[in-house]
Motif scaffolding. Structure first.
Motif, PDB file in Angstrom:
ATOM      1  N   ILE A  55       0.917  -0.760  -0.119  1.00  0.00           N
ATOM      2  CA  ILE A  55       0.372   0.166  -0.418  1.00  0.00           C
ATOM      3  C   ILE A  55       0.597   0.930   0.324  1.00  0.00           C
ATOM      4  CG2 ILE A  55      -2.056   1.131   1.089  1.00  0.00           C
ATOM      5  CD1 ILE A  55      -2.142  -1.531   2.467  1.00  0.00           C
ATOM      6  N   VAL A  56       0.774   1.920  -0.976  1.00  0.00           N
ATOM      7  CA  VAL A  56       2.247   3.434  -1.668  1.00  0.00           C
ATOM      8  C   VAL A  56       1.060   4.344  -1.196  1.00  0.00           C
ATOM      9  CG1 VAL A  56       3.536   1.499  -1.702  1.00  0.00           C
ATOM     10  CG2 VAL A  56       2.413   2.190  -3.809  1.00  0.00           C
ATOM     11  N   ASN A  57       1.543   5.467  -1.845  1.00  0.00           N
ATOM     12  CA  ASN A  57       0.848   6.883  -2.880  1.00  0.00           C
ATOM     13  C   ASN A  57       1.435   6.203  -4.119  1.00  0.00           C
ATOM     14  OD1 ASN A  57       0.889   9.657  -3.543  1.00  0.00           O
ATOM     15  ND2 ASN A  57       1.056  10.129  -1.888  1.00  0.00           N
ATOM     16  N   ALA A  58       0.831   6.050  -4.959  1.00  0.00           N
ATOM     17  CA  ALA A  58       0.833   5.456  -6.282  1.00  0.00           C
ATOM     18  C   ALA A  58       1.513   6.745  -7.228  1.00  0.00           C
ATOM     19  CB  ALA A  58      -0.660   5.219  -6.919  1.00  0.00           C
ATOM     20  N   ALA A  59       1.239   8.394  -6.818  1.00  0.00           N
ATOM     21  CA  ALA A  59       1.470   9.817  -6.957  1.00  0.00           C
ATOM     22  C   ALA A  59       3.665   9.257  -7.298  1.00  0.00           C
ATOM     23  CB  ALA A  59       1.176  10.742  -6.635  1.00  0.00           C
ATOM     24  N   HIS A  60       4.326   8.477  -6.181  1.00  0.00           N
ATOM     25  CA  HIS A  60       5.326   8.820  -5.963  1.00  0.00           C
ATOM     26  C   HIS A  60       5.723   7.354  -6.633  1.00  0.00           C
ATOM     27  CE1 HIS A  60       4.673  10.991  -2.241  1.00  0.00           C
ATOM     28  NE2 HIS A  60       4.689  11.994  -3.425  1.00  0.00           N
ATOM     29  N   CYS A  61       5.422   6.621  -7.048  1.00  0.00           N
ATOM     30  CA  CYS A  61       5.965   4.744  -7.751  1.00  0.00           C
ATOM     31  C   CYS A  61       6.093   5.623  -9.328  1.00  0.00           C
ATOM     32  CB  CYS A  61       4.779   4.116  -8.321  1.00  0.00           C
ATOM     33  SG  CYS A  61       3.752   3.252  -6.745  1.00  0.00           S
ATOM     34  N   GLU A  62       6.728   6.325  -9.819  1.00  0.00           N
ATOM     35  CA  GLU A  62       7.222   6.088 -10.450  1.00  0.00           C
ATOM     36  C   GLU A  62       8.709   7.254 -11.054  1.00  0.00           C
ATOM     37  OE1 GLU A  62       5.862   7.489 -14.884  1.00  0.00           O
ATOM     38  OE2 GLU A  62       4.391   5.945 -14.135  1.00  0.00           O
ATOM     39  N   GLU A  63       8.778   8.330  -9.822  1.00  0.00           N
ATOM     40  CA  GLU A  63      10.396   9.266  -9.893  1.00  0.00           C
ATOM     41  C   GLU A  63      10.826   7.971  -8.298  1.00  0.00           C
ATOM     42  OE1 GLU A  63       9.978  13.268  -7.030  1.00  0.00           O
ATOM     43  OE2 GLU A  63       8.188  12.761  -8.247  1.00  0.00           O
ATOM     44  N   ASP A  64       9.823   7.606  -7.701  1.00  0.00           N
ATOM     45  CA  ASP A  64      10.485   6.518  -6.637  1.00  0.00           C
ATOM     46  C   ASP A  64      11.634   5.721  -6.481  1.00  0.00           C
ATOM     47  OD1 ASP A  64      10.468   9.461  -5.200  1.00  0.00           O
ATOM     48  OD2 ASP A  64       8.949   8.330  -3.709  1.00  0.00           O
ATOM     49  N   ALA A  65      11.246   5.426  -8.250  1.00  0.00           N
ATOM     50  CA  ALA A  65      12.035   3.963  -8.207  1.00  0.00           C
ATOM     51  C   ALA A  65      12.826   3.580  -8.148  1.00  0.00           C
ATOM     52  CB  ALA A  65      11.300   4.097  -9.665  1.00  0.00           C
ATOM     53  N   TYR A  66      13.009   2.289  -6.869  1.00  0.00           N
ATOM     54  CA  TYR A  66      14.645   1.867  -6.776  1.00  0.00           C
ATOM     55  C   TYR A  66      15.817   2.133  -7.529  1.00  0.00           C
ATOM     56  CZ  TYR A  66      17.454  -1.256  -4.386  1.00  0.00           C
ATOM     57  OH  TYR A  66      18.752  -1.930  -4.596  1.00  0.00           O
ATOM     58  N   GLU A  67      15.526   1.946  -8.815  1.00  0.00           N
ATOM     59  CA  GLU A  67      16.144   1.876  -9.717  1.00  0.00           C
ATOM     60  C   GLU A  67      17.099   3.471  -9.743  1.00  0.00           C
ATOM     61  OE1 GLU A  67      13.623   0.130 -11.011  1.00  0.00           O
ATOM     62  OE2 GLU A  67      14.334  -1.358 -10.637  1.00  0.00           O
ATOM     63  N   CYS A  68      16.325   4.713  -9.776  1.00  0.00           N
ATOM     64  CA  CYS A  68      16.527   6.359  -9.276  1.00  0.00           C
ATOM     65  C   CYS A  68      16.506   6.542  -7.711  1.00  0.00           C
ATOM     66  CB  CYS A  68      14.721   6.889  -9.848  1.00  0.00           C
ATOM     67  SG  CYS A  68      14.436   6.118 -11.770  1.00  0.00           S
ATOM     68  N   ILE A  69      17.094   6.132  -7.331  1.00  0.00           N
ATOM     69  CA  ILE A  69      17.168   6.709  -6.337  1.00  0.00           C
ATOM     70  C   ILE A  69      18.754   6.595  -6.243  1.00  0.00           C
ATOM     71  CG2 ILE A  69      18.199   6.626  -3.641  1.00  0.00           C
ATOM     72  CD1 ILE A  69      15.729   3.984  -3.484  1.00  0.00           C
TER      73      ILE A  69
END
Length: 85
Positions: A55-69
């Motif tokens: 259960i997550v904030n869907a608005a952050h899923c792409e921006e906060d993708a593991y690969e993008c950290i």
């Protein structure tokens, strides 16, 4: 605990595992980059361990993708989430 999903599935075959992610980094409120990285790292490892849905904030899923950290931040956050000393 990341060892829980496989244990649940072992004891209850066919069970699905879900959970909220945001409480993981509650103490980092106000430090959004760290908080959001914690969520992403936990979700990444929990899904790999067998969690079926987070259960997550869907608005952050792409921006906060593991690969993008950021790699430096990722190292620190993985140490925290995975309890590595």
């Amino acid at each position: 605990r990341l060892d829980t999903p496989p244990e649940i599935k072992r004891i209850c075959p066919g069970a699905k595992v879900s959970g909220g992610v945001s409480n993981l980094a509650f103490s980092f409120r106000g430090n959004e980059p760290v908080r959001r990285a914690c969520h992403s790292v936990f979700l990444h490892h929990a899904c790999a361990a067998g969690m079926d849905m987070g259960i997550v904030n869907a608005a952050h899923c792409e921006e906060d993708a593991y690969e993008c950290i950021d790699k430096e931040l990722l190292g620190y956050v993985e140490d925290l989430v995975l309890n590595r000393c």
